[in-house]
Structures are given as structure tokens and as C-alpha cells.
Design an enzyme around this catalytic site. Structure first.
Site, PDB file in Angstrom:
ATOM      1  N   LYS A   2       0.831  -1.214   0.000  1.00 26.50           N
ATOM      2  CA  LYS A   2       0.000   0.000   0.000  1.00 26.50           C
ATOM      3  C   LYS A   2       0.868   1.267   0.000  1.00 26.50           C
ATOM      4  O   LYS A   2       0.667   2.171  -0.799  1.00 26.50           O
ATOM      5  CB  LYS A   2      -0.934   0.019   1.234  1.00 26.50           C
TER       6      LYS A   2
ATOM      7  N   ARG B  55      -9.591   0.729   9.121  1.00 24.58           N
ATOM      8  CA  ARG B  55      -9.180  -0.634   9.465  1.00 24.58           C
ATOM      9  C   ARG B  55     -10.262  -1.377  10.227  1.00 24.58           C
ATOM     10  O   ARG B  55     -10.083  -2.551  10.539  1.00 24.58           O
ATOM     11  CB  ARG B  55      -7.942  -0.574  10.344  1.00 24.58           C
TER      12      ARG B  55
ATOM     13  N   ARG C 161      11.892  -5.307   4.627  1.00 24.27           N
ATOM     14  CA  ARG C 161      11.650  -3.876   4.394  1.00 24.27           C
ATOM     15  C   ARG C 161      12.624  -3.011   5.185  1.00 24.27           C
ATOM     16  O   ARG C 161      12.932  -3.268   6.335  1.00 24.27           O
ATOM     17  CB  ARG C 161      10.220  -3.521   4.818  1.00 24.27           C
TER      18      ARG C 161
ATOM     19  N   ARG D 202      11.663  -1.039  10.893  1.00 22.59           N
ATOM     20  CA  ARG D 202      10.625  -0.680  11.869  1.00 22.59           C
ATOM     21  C   ARG D 202      10.589  -1.696  13.004  1.00 22.59           C
ATOM     22  O   ARG D 202      10.726  -2.897  12.760  1.00 22.59           O
ATOM     23  CB  ARG D 202       9.253  -0.654  11.174  1.00 22.59           C
TER      24      ARG D 202
ATOM     25  N   ARG E 205      -0.178  -8.987  13.319  1.00 22.10           N
ATOM     26  CA  ARG E 205      -0.842  -7.953  12.501  1.00 22.10           C
ATOM     27  C   ARG E 205      -1.749  -8.588  11.460  1.00 22.10           C
ATOM     28  O   ARG E 205      -2.814  -8.070  11.145  1.00 22.10           O
ATOM     29  CB  ARG E 205       0.217  -7.062  11.818  1.00 22.10           C
TER      30      ARG E 205
HETATM   31  P1  AP5 Z   1       4.889  -1.601   1.830  1.00 22.25           P
HETATM   32  O1  AP5 Z   1       4.460  -0.804   0.637  1.00 22.25           O
HETATM   33  O2  AP5 Z   1       5.710  -0.911   2.860  1.00 22.25           O
HETATM   34  O3  AP5 Z   1       3.625  -2.344   2.470  1.00 22.25           O
HETATM   35  P2  AP5 Z   1       2.337  -1.768   3.212  1.00 22.25           P
HETATM   36  O4  AP5 Z   1       1.154  -2.451   2.614  1.00 22.25           O
HETATM   37  O5  AP5 Z   1       2.334  -0.273   3.220  1.00 22.25           O
HETATM   38  O6  AP5 Z   1       2.626  -2.397   4.640  1.00 22.25           O
HETATM   39  P3  AP5 Z   1       2.635  -1.851   6.124  1.00 22.25           P
HETATM   40  O7  AP5 Z   1       3.357  -2.883   6.936  1.00 22.25           O
HETATM   41  O8  AP5 Z   1       3.176  -0.446   6.213  1.00 22.25           O
HETATM   42  O9  AP5 Z   1       1.167  -1.867   6.438  1.00 22.25           O
HETATM   43  P4  AP5 Z   1       0.520  -1.988   7.779  1.00 22.25           P
HETATM   44  O10 AP5 Z   1      -0.862  -1.782   7.347  1.00 22.25           O
HETATM   45  O11 AP5 Z   1       0.747  -3.180   8.589  1.00 22.25           O
HETATM   46  O12 AP5 Z   1       1.298  -0.868   8.651  1.00 22.25           O
HETATM   47  P5  AP5 Z   1       0.923   0.627   9.020  1.00 22.25           P
HETATM   48  O13 AP5 Z   1       2.144   1.424   9.002  1.00 22.25           O
HETATM   49  O14 AP5 Z   1      -0.274   1.091   8.273  1.00 22.25           O
HETATM   50  O15 AP5 Z   1       5.678  -2.887   1.272  1.00 22.25           O
HETATM   51  C1  AP5 Z   1       6.292  -3.806   2.168  1.00 22.25           C
HETATM   52  C2  AP5 Z   1       7.662  -4.253   1.582  1.00 22.25           C
HETATM   53  O16 AP5 Z   1       7.457  -4.995   0.382  1.00 22.25           O
HETATM   54  C3  AP5 Z   1       8.577  -3.079   1.203  1.00 22.25           C
HETATM   55  O17 AP5 Z   1       9.884  -3.405   1.563  1.00 22.25           O
HETATM   56  C4  AP5 Z   1       8.434  -2.939  -0.332  1.00 22.25           C
HETATM   57  O18 AP5 Z   1       9.626  -2.473  -0.920  1.00 22.25           O
HETATM   58  C5  AP5 Z   1       8.097  -4.378  -0.744  1.00 22.25           C
HETATM   59  N1  AP5 Z   1       7.136  -4.410  -1.847  1.00 22.25           N
HETATM   60  C6  AP5 Z   1       5.959  -3.717  -1.900  1.00 22.25           C
HETATM   61  N2  AP5 Z   1       5.277  -4.021  -3.018  1.00 22.25           N
HETATM   62  C7  AP5 Z   1       6.037  -4.957  -3.694  1.00 22.25           C
HETATM   63  C8  AP5 Z   1       5.857  -5.689  -4.918  1.00 22.25           C
HETATM   64  N3  AP5 Z   1       4.786  -5.548  -5.700  1.00 22.25           N
HETATM   65  N4  AP5 Z   1       6.820  -6.575  -5.278  1.00 22.25           N
HETATM   66  C9  AP5 Z   1       7.909  -6.752  -4.489  1.00 22.25           C
HETATM   67  N5  AP5 Z   1       8.140  -6.092  -3.329  1.00 22.25           N
HETATM   68  C10 AP5 Z   1       7.213  -5.208  -2.936  1.00 22.25           C
HETATM   69  O19 AP5 Z   1       0.429   0.433  10.541  1.00 22.25           O
HETATM   70  C11 AP5 Z   1       1.305   0.089  11.588  1.00 22.25           C
HETATM   71  C12 AP5 Z   1       0.536  -0.019  12.893  1.00 22.25           C
HETATM   72  O20 AP5 Z   1      -0.090   1.237  13.226  1.00 22.25           O
HETATM   73  C13 AP5 Z   1      -0.618  -1.028  12.897  1.00 22.25           C
HETATM   74  O21 AP5 Z   1      -0.173  -2.334  13.186  1.00 22.25           O
HETATM   75  C14 AP5 Z   1      -1.508  -0.450  14.022  1.00 22.25           C
HETATM   76  O22 AP5 Z   1      -0.998  -0.746  15.295  1.00 22.25           O
HETATM   77  C15 AP5 Z   1      -1.371   1.054  13.829  1.00 22.25           C
HETATM   78  N6  AP5 Z   1      -2.413   1.620  12.950  1.00 22.25           N
HETATM   79  C16 AP5 Z   1      -2.202   2.213  11.738  1.00 22.25           C
HETATM   80  N7  AP5 Z   1      -3.366   2.635  11.207  1.00 22.25           N
HETATM   81  C17 AP5 Z   1      -4.338   2.295  12.092  1.00 22.25           C
HETATM   82  C18 AP5 Z   1      -5.745   2.438  12.096  1.00 22.25           C
HETATM   83  N8  AP5 Z   1      -6.396   2.989  11.071  1.00 22.25           N
HETATM   84  N9  AP5 Z   1      -6.432   1.969  13.170  1.00 22.25           N
HETATM   85  C19 AP5 Z   1      -5.799   1.406  14.222  1.00 22.25           C
HETATM   86  N10 AP5 Z   1      -4.462   1.229  14.278  1.00 22.25           N
HETATM   87  C20 AP5 Z   1      -3.733   1.672  13.214  1.00 22.25           C
END
Ligand code: AP5
Length: 219
Positions: free
Chosen positions: A13, A88, A127, A160, A171
Site C-alpha cells: 500500500k 481498518r 523492508r 521498523r 498484525r
Molecule cells: P509496503 O508498501 O511498505 O507495504 P504496506 O502495505 O504499506 O505495509 P505496512 O506494513 O506499512 O502496512 P501496515 O498496514 O501493517 O502498517 P501501518 O504502518 O499502516 O511494502 C512492504 C515491503 O514490500 C517493502 O519493503 C516494499 O519495498 C516491498 N514491496 C511492496 N510491493 C512490492 C511488490 N509488488 N513486489 C515486491 N516487493 C514489494 O500500521 C502500523 C501499525 O499502526 C498497525 O499495526 C496499528 O498498530 C497502527 N495503525 C495504523 N493505522 C491504524 C488504524 N487505522 N487503526 C488502528 N491502528 C492503526
């Protein structure tokens, strides 16, 4: 044009949001990034959120919704939103509808990127991120030009604290229980598009840009 990006952790994402916003009038809002900023600045909200984020649990709806509402209010009027990591939960999806309707800018599309657990673990444990520039790398899939350093800012890359296998599994469980059901919420509204997040980055990027430009013409 306001878009929600849905999908499991590591589906890509953040990476795709970063690519899509380039050259377009789009504001990428990642609630994960907003929470990490609050945690780094040790604000009251950040301190409260920290224990949830580190355990891979969801931060309570009211805290995250408050953060998002502030960000939306501060955004320039004509900018589209690319929401990553919000909503979410069903309650967050409903709050988002209310917030966007209040400012007269409803959601145009929900993009659902899917990927399986093995792939997610490989992606997340590999990552590396640049905290200041916000750039996202992968040690094998998207390596920086100079190992360990951001191409754009030159700053050292970090891993991270929640990017370890145990927290990723947690997660994913949280995602399946709380977030996957809202895919149906958007399907029922007729604005859902599914994409295979396991595809090669370049193909996915092309597909997404085509999708986005099509949507922009319709809106
Ligand atoms: P990346 O693009 O970084 O993946 P992502 O989908 O953004 O993953 P996240 O881990 O950031 O999502 P998340 O939803 O768990 O975390 P968030 O920060 O929102 O890609 C991942 C890796 O793969 C990278 O290294 C990239 O280079 C590689 N890659 C990507 N696409 C590729 C492809 N097509 N081919 C090959 N490689 C690829 O949330 C963190 C925490 O915050 C949550 O756990 C929760 O505690 C809290 N939180 C955040 N939002 C909320 C909410 N709305 N409500 C409650 N708690 C929340």
C-alpha cells in the site's frame, strides 16, 4: 479524487501510494506514518499509541480518527486523498464516510491489494525505511543504490520495530478479524476494485496508474 487503499500488512500500500502521488495532485495519508510521527515526538497520543503499535494491535478508533480528521482539515481544498491504513475497522469506515461527507468530498474508489502470509512475511522482514524522506525499500526487491542508505536523502535506513516475524503474524491475524470484513463494505457500495498485490512491482504500478487515470477522467 479520493481513494482508500486496503490490504494486509506488506501488500504494498505504502509503496504504491508513493508511486501514484508522484506528479499528481494527491495527498498520501498513512495513519501508520502519522502514528509513528506522534510516537517519535512523544506526544500524549503517541505515548498512548506506542504499546498497541509495537504489539501489532490496532490503536483505538477514536485516537486514529482524531489524527485523520486533523490531517484532512489541514489539507488544501482541491487535493485528492490517498488513504493508506485507514479505515481498518467497520467503525472507522463509517467515521470516514461522515468526515468526507462533512467536507463534501466523498470517496471515489477503494482499492484492495491482496497477498498471502508467506509473501507478506518475506516483504515485511526485508523492508527498510528512510524515516525522514519516507521512502520504502526492500533488501532484495527494491534495494537502494548504496546499501543501507536512502537514495533521496542519503540518511541511514532503519527497520521498523514492528517488522519482525512474530508481530507480522499478529498484525495479519488482526487484519483478518477487523479489516478484511470492510472489503465487503466497499463492495456493497459498488466502489471496490481488487488487485493482486503479489504481482511484480512494475506490473502493479502500470496497472494502478491506468486505473487511477481512468478514475480521474470519470471524476
Ligand atoms: P509496503 O508498501 O511498505 O507495504 P504496506 O502495505 O504499506 O505495509 P505496512 O506494513 O506499512 O502496512 P501496515 O498496514 O501493517 O502498517 P501501518 O504502518 O499502516 O511494502 C512492504 C515491503 O514490500 C517493502 O519493503 C516494499 O519495498 C516491498 N514491496 C511492496 N510491493 C512490492 C511488490 N509488488 N513486489 C515486491 N516487493 C514489494 O500500521 C502500523 C501499525 O499502526 C498497525 O499495526 C496499528 O498498530 C497502527 N495503525 C495504523 N493505522 C491504524 C488504524 N487505522 N487503526 C488502528 N491502528 C492503526
Amino acid at each position: 479524487m479520493n481513494i482508500v487503499l486496503l490490504g494486509p500488512p506488506g501488500a504494498g500500500k505504502g509503496t504504491l501510494a508513493g508511486l501514484l502521488k508522484d506528479g499528481r495532485d494527491l495527498l498520501h495519508i498513512s495513519t501508520g506514518d502519522l502514528l509513528r510521527e506522534e510516537m517519535q515526538q512523544q506526544t500524549e497520543l503517541g505515548l498512548e499509541a506506542k504499546s498497541y503499535v509495537e504489539k501489532g494491535e490496532l490503536v483505538p478508533d477514536d485516537l486514529v480518527t482524531k489524527l485523520l480528521a486533523n490531517k484532512l482539515k489541514a489539507a488544501p481544498e482541491k487535493t485528492g486523498y490517498l488513504l493508506d491504513g485507514y479505515p481498518r475497522t467497520r467503525a472507522q469506515a463509517e467515521s470516514l464516510d461522515t468526515l468526507l461527507n462533512q467536507i463534501g468530498r466523498p470517496l471515489g474508489a477503494a482499492l484492495y491489494l491482496d497477498a498471502d502470509l508467506d509473501l507478506i512475511i518475506r516483504r515485511i522482514t526485508g523492508r527498510r525505511v528512510a524515516p525522514k524522506s519516507g521512502r520504502v525499500y526492500h533488501i532484495t526487491n527494491r534495494p537502494p543504490k548504496r546499501e543501507g542508505y536512502c537514495d533521496e536523502s542519503g540518511e541511514p535506513l532503519i527497520q521498523r520495530p514492528d517488522d519482525n516475524e512474530e508481530t507480522v503474524r499478529k498484525r495479519m491475524k488482526v487484519y483478518l478479524e477487523n479489516t478484511l470484513p470492510i472489503v465487503q463494505y466497499y463492495e456493497d457500495k459498488g466502489i471496490l476494485t481488487k488487485m493482486n498485490g503479489a504481482k511484480d512491482s512494475e506490473d502493479l504500478e502500470k496497472e494502478l496508474i491506468e486505473f487511477f487515470d481512468e478514475q480521474a477522467k470519470l471524476n
